[in-house]
Design a protein around this motif. Structure first.
Motif, PDB file in Angstrom:
ATOM      1  N   ARG A  83       0.847  -1.207   0.000  1.00  0.00           N
ATOM      2  CA  ARG A  83       0.000   0.000   0.000  1.00  0.00           C
ATOM      3  C   ARG A  83       0.880   1.254   0.000  1.00  0.00           C
ATOM      4  N   LEU A  84       1.920   1.245   0.817  1.00  0.00           N
ATOM      5  CA  LEU A  84       2.840   2.382   0.854  1.00  0.00           C
ATOM      6  C   LEU A  84       3.508   2.572  -0.501  1.00  0.00           C
ATOM      7  N   HIS A  85       3.928   1.463  -1.099  1.00  0.00           N
ATOM      8  CA  HIS A  85       4.560   1.537  -2.419  1.00  0.00           C
ATOM      9  C   HIS A  85       3.595   2.154  -3.438  1.00  0.00           C
ATOM     10  N   THR A  87       3.450   5.954  -2.937  1.00  0.00           N
ATOM     11  CA  THR A  87       4.622   6.681  -3.438  1.00  0.00           C
ATOM     12  C   THR A  87       4.696   6.619  -4.960  1.00  0.00           C
ATOM     13  N   THR A  88       4.232   5.525  -5.552  1.00  0.00           N
ATOM     14  CA  THR A  88       4.189   5.422  -7.011  1.00  0.00           C
ATOM     15  C   THR A  88       3.225   6.456  -7.589  1.00  0.00           C
ATOM     16  N   ASP A 136      -1.756  13.501  -3.365  1.00  0.00           N
ATOM     17  CA  ASP A 136      -2.380  14.662  -2.745  1.00  0.00           C
ATOM     18  C   ASP A 136      -1.531  15.040  -1.536  1.00  0.00           C
ATOM     19  N   LEU A 137      -0.633  16.018  -1.712  1.00  0.00           N
ATOM     20  CA  LEU A 137       0.277  16.377  -0.633  1.00  0.00           C
ATOM     21  C   LEU A 137      -0.417  17.084   0.516  1.00  0.00           C
ATOM     22  N   SER A 138      -1.696  17.412   0.350  1.00  0.00           N
ATOM     23  CA  SER A 138      -2.436  17.952   1.494  1.00  0.00           C
ATOM     24  C   SER A 138      -2.909  16.805   2.385  1.00  0.00           C
ATOM     25  N   ASP A 139      -2.801  15.563   1.905  1.00  0.00           N
ATOM     26  CA  ASP A 139      -3.129  14.372   2.693  1.00  0.00           C
ATOM     27  C   ASP A 139      -1.901  14.032   3.540  1.00  0.00           C
ATOM     28  N   VAL A 140      -2.050  14.114   4.852  1.00  0.00           N
ATOM     29  CA  VAL A 140      -0.921  13.908   5.757  1.00  0.00           C
ATOM     30  C   VAL A 140      -0.305  12.523   5.580  1.00  0.00           C
ATOM     31  N   ALA A 187       4.044   9.034   3.948  1.00  0.00           N
ATOM     32  CA  ALA A 187       4.482   7.881   3.160  1.00  0.00           C
ATOM     33  C   ALA A 187       5.681   8.256   2.288  1.00  0.00           C
ATOM     34  N   LEU A 188       5.639   9.423   1.695  1.00  0.00           N
ATOM     35  CA  LEU A 188       6.772   9.885   0.880  1.00  0.00           C
ATOM     36  C   LEU A 188       8.012  10.089   1.743  1.00  0.00           C
ATOM     37  N   PHE A 189       7.817  10.655   2.909  1.00  0.00           N
ATOM     38  CA  PHE A 189       8.933  10.886   3.819  1.00  0.00           C
ATOM     39  C   PHE A 189       9.519   9.546   4.278  1.00  0.00           C
ATOM     40  N   TYR A 190       8.661   8.583   4.594  1.00  0.00           N
ATOM     41  CA  TYR A 190       9.107   7.250   4.987  1.00  0.00           C
ATOM     42  C   TYR A 190       9.918   6.611   3.853  1.00  0.00           C
TER      43      TYR A 190
END
Length: 134
Positions: A84-86, A89-90, A98-102, A107-110
């Motif tokens: 799901r994380l992959h 990020t994909t 949606d970078l307004s989605d925390v 996930a991107l930071f991880y």
């Protein structure tokens, strides 16, 4: 906190006793490691981070702790969670995040911290822990 400071024993009484004896010093070491890592990052000159072997080890442990906190926040416990994380990020790489989605931002930071830790581990392996890691 359970991911950063796991129980030291299966028996709850033993675990509580162990925690009472070790938690304060463990917390201090973790906070000290994070502070050292932040100071190291702030001292970067000319977009180049050079670490000696000891600094690289401390940096790796700090990255592990940060990733543990993020993994818990993101609910990463299984292979399906990792997939799901992959997917998240994909989507970002394809321009659909949606970078307004925390959670998507975390996930991107991880994912970035994972890449950074892997890069550092590869540098340590390549140099055999000699001199400086980049």
């Amino acid at each position: 906190m359970d991911r950063l400071l796991p129980s030291g024993h299966e028996d709850s009484d033993e675990a509580a006793e162990f925690r009472a004896m070790t938690e304060r010093s463990l917390r201090q070491r973790k906070v000290g490691r994070i502070d050292t890592t932040i100071d190291t990052l702030r001292s970067v000159q000319r977009d180049k981070l050079e670490l000696d072997f000891g600094q690289a080890q401390e940096f790796m442990i700090a990255l592990t702790d940060a990733r543990l906190v993020l993994a818990d926040r993101l609910g990463l416990h299984t292979e399906e969670d990792a997939e799901r994380l992959h997917d998240q990020t994909t989507r970002f790489l394809e321009g659909g995040a949606d970078l307004s989605d925390v959670d998507e931002t975390l996930a991107l930071f991880y994912d970035f911290l994972t890449w950074l830790q892997e890069s550092l581990a590869n540098a340590l392996i390549t140099t055999g822990g000699r001199r400086r890691s980049r």
